[in-house]
Scaffold this active site. Structure first.
Site, PDB file in Angstrom:
ATOM      1  N   TYR A  54      -9.674   5.742   6.653  1.00  0.00           N
ATOM      2  CA  TYR A  54     -10.486   6.290   7.940  1.00  0.00           C
ATOM      3  C   TYR A  54     -11.557   7.284   7.793  1.00  0.00           C
ATOM      4  CZ  TYR A  54      -5.780   4.266   9.468  1.00  0.00           C
ATOM      5  OH  TYR A  54      -4.610   3.439   9.572  1.00  0.00           O
TER       6      TYR A  54
ATOM      7  N   PRO B   5      -5.543   1.950  18.602  1.00  0.00           N
ATOM      8  CA  PRO B   5      -5.142   1.206  17.390  1.00  0.00           C
ATOM      9  C   PRO B   5      -5.196   2.386  15.984  1.00  0.00           C
ATOM     10  CG  PRO B   5      -7.555   0.611  17.910  1.00  0.00           C
ATOM     11  CD  PRO B   5      -6.987   1.265  18.992  1.00  0.00           C
TER      12      PRO B   5
ATOM     13  N   TYR C 139       3.344   7.916   9.777  1.00  0.00           N
ATOM     14  CA  TYR C 139       2.218   6.712   9.543  1.00  0.00           C
ATOM     15  C   TYR C 139       3.000   5.527   8.882  1.00  0.00           C
ATOM     16  CZ  TYR C 139      -1.818   4.259   7.798  1.00  0.00           C
ATOM     17  OH  TYR C 139      -2.850   3.430   7.593  1.00  0.00           O
TER      18      TYR C 139
ATOM     19  N   LYS D  28      -0.258   1.163  15.210  1.00  0.00           N
ATOM     20  CA  LYS D  28       1.362   1.147  15.694  1.00  0.00           C
ATOM     21  C   LYS D  28       1.498  -0.082  16.624  1.00  0.00           C
ATOM     22  CE  LYS D  28       2.294   4.551  13.371  1.00  0.00           C
ATOM     23  NZ  LYS D  28       3.265   4.436  12.215  1.00  0.00           N
TER      24      LYS D  28
ATOM     25  N   HIS E 287       0.808  -1.198   0.121  1.00  0.00           N
ATOM     26  CA  HIS E 287      -0.091   0.047  -0.119  1.00  0.00           C
ATOM     27  C   HIS E 287       0.869   1.148   0.099  1.00  0.00           C
ATOM     28  CE1 HIS E 287      -4.075  -1.419   1.543  1.00  0.00           C
ATOM     29  NE2 HIS E 287      -3.554  -2.326   0.606  1.00  0.00           N
TER      30      HIS E 287
HETATM   31  C1  PHB Z   1      -6.512  -3.514  10.748  1.00  0.00           C
HETATM   32  O1  PHB Z   1      -6.327  -3.791   9.497  1.00  0.00           O
HETATM   33  O2  PHB Z   1      -6.968  -4.169  11.495  1.00  0.00           O
HETATM   34  C2  PHB Z   1      -6.225  -2.084  10.936  1.00  0.00           C
HETATM   35  C3  PHB Z   1      -5.586  -1.291   9.912  1.00  0.00           C
HETATM   36  C4  PHB Z   1      -5.209   0.418  10.470  1.00  0.00           C
HETATM   37  C5  PHB Z   1      -5.402   0.615  11.603  1.00  0.00           C
HETATM   38  C6  PHB Z   1      -5.954  -0.427  12.643  1.00  0.00           C
HETATM   39  C7  PHB Z   1      -6.325  -1.641  12.358  1.00  0.00           C
HETATM   40  O3  PHB Z   1      -5.363   1.944  11.826  1.00  0.00           O
END
Ligand code: PHB
Ligand code: APR
Length: 398
Positions: free
Chosen positions: A205, A297, A393, A301, A75
């Protein structure tokens, strides 16, 4: 009493413990892992799935990245949704080609377990709740436990506490020798795993007036979705239909139309917490991963911080055993905590930016949302801000 002896005892066979074991093996350091649960139980945990470049590099150095390179999804960007609009943020263009890799933590754990079994490295599973760490304030620490009616004691030069937030290692440190910093967030994440194609091709997000949502994946056919929920929510009150309806209301309208829903293979609610224990070293015992810190989450991280800790710790132990130098182990805690606090700040900032918070005294309803939308608008129109979010990130150096 059965007595074993080794150089390092690793408590915990989660990602931290298993990866540390693989790295210690690479440098010829003898070690034993003691795990409270069974291997199947450890593998059954559904956790995050986005790896920083640094984590992929450490897994490669440990010799466990072959399947990751075949099956992991590269990605180069991620996306934010706010005010109903979709905004893609390119990472690789801004961070010298560094990118994220989508590969489930369960797969990382499976690869590490298979690697360990192939090498015939000693892992004691199902050690139960009697595991104790002793004399870690000396140079002869011990780990003891009772299994199948037999007392077992392992003598070593170091103990690595990789036993997670609820483990025994941090809990065994005298209260006056440790300082805990923590923050509990006023909401949780309700997560669903489904064998449906991801609605977005990159991690996305969403900030909406209904609350946060996250669209992620484990593969091109398996999606991982989350919605922000109340801290008192019960997963049994969330049918699949109710989840999909709410999730659709928190993504952009075009995506909502094309979303393919399906039965939840896994559905769970997790609280959000920031936590750091200082220091991360106590004499001959070192804490790593969730045993030392927890991040909300948002930004994925947790696993990446754990990989950074054990990368530094394995090098420090190699320096001690091969060069008789204590520089690395003496600097372990300070070096890791600098990166940990940077990641705690980023995760806290990203969580604060994307989630719906209860109104604060003296603050009118909607003010918080307006502040978040203003910051997101600034972020999308400021190259400096985009440099900052992408640098954090994709992960800061170990
Ligand atoms: C996930 O794929 O579980 C995941 C992805 C991004 C995040 C948190 C969890 O910021
Ligand atoms: N004795 C032996 N093992 C223990 C004990 C104990 N007293 N207590 C806990 N354990 C084991 C747990 O069963 C678990 O397998 O330690 C392991 C800790 O693993 P994790 O909690 O996964 O922590 P860590 O290995 O640091 O991985 C961090 O996992 O929780 C996620 O978000 C987190 O992605 C991050 C990653």
């Amino acid at each position: 009493m059965k007595t074993l002896s080794t150089q390092v005892v690793i408590v915990g066979a989660g990602p931290s413990g298993l990866l540390l074991g693989a790295l210690l093996h690479k440098t010829g350091i003898d070690h034993i892992i003691v795990e409270r649960q069974s291997a199947d139980y450890v593998l059954g945990r559904i956790r995050a799935g986005v790896l920083e470049q640094g984590t992929v590099d450490v897994l490669g150095r440990a010799g466990v990245a072959e399947r990751l390179h075949k099956e992991g999804l590269r990605h180069d960007a991620f996306a934010l949704i706010f005010k109903g609009e979709f905004h893609r943020i390119h990472i690789a263009q801004r961070q010298h080609g560094k990118h994220m890799t989508v590969y489930g933590q369960t797969e990382v754990t499976r690869d590490l377990m298979d690697h360990r079994a192939a090498l015939g490295l000693q892992t004691i599973y199902s050690a139960g709740d009697t595991v104790a760490v002793r004399d870690f304030d000396t140079q002869q620490p011990r780990v003891s436990f009772r299994q199948n009616g037999e007392e077992i004691e392992i003598k070593a030069r170091f103990i690595a506490g990789c036993d997670g937030y609820h483990g025994v290692c941090r809990a065994s440190v005298p209260a006056g020798s440790i300082q805990n910093f923590e923050k509990a967030y006023p909401f949780g994440w309700l997560g669903v795993l489904s064998d449906t194609p991801p609605v977005y091709h990159e991690v996305t997000y969403s900030n909406t007036e209904r609350g946060f949502a996250l669209s992620s994946m484990r593969s091109l056919t398996r999606s991982r979705y989350y919605i922000q929920c109340g801290i008192d929510e019960k997963v049994e009150n969330w049918s699949d239909a109710r989840f999909w309806t709410e999730f659709k209301a928190r993504i952009d309208p075009e995506a909502a139309k094309r979303l393919i829903t399906g039965p939840a293979l896994e559905k769970s609610i997790a609280p959000l917490r920031s936590f750091v224990a200082e220091p991360m070293r106590f004499g001959s015992m070192f804490l790593a991963g969730d045993a030392a810190h927890i991040v909300p989450p948002t930004g994925a991280k947790g696993l990446n911080l754990a990989a950074g800790d054990v990368n530094v710790l394995s090098q420090a132990m190699a320096e001690y055993f091969t060069e008789q130098s204590s520089g690395g182990i003496d600097n372990y805690s300070a070096r890791c905590l600098r990166r940990v606090w940077n990641a705690e700040r980023f995760s806290w900032w990203f969580t604060s930016l994307m989630h719906k918070f209860p109104d604060s005294p003296g603050q009118s309803t909607g003010f918080q949302q307006k502040m978040q939308e203003a910051e997101l608008d600034y972020l999308m129109h400021s190259e400096a801000a985009l440099q900052s979010i992408t640098e954090n990130y994709v992960g800061l150096p170990h």
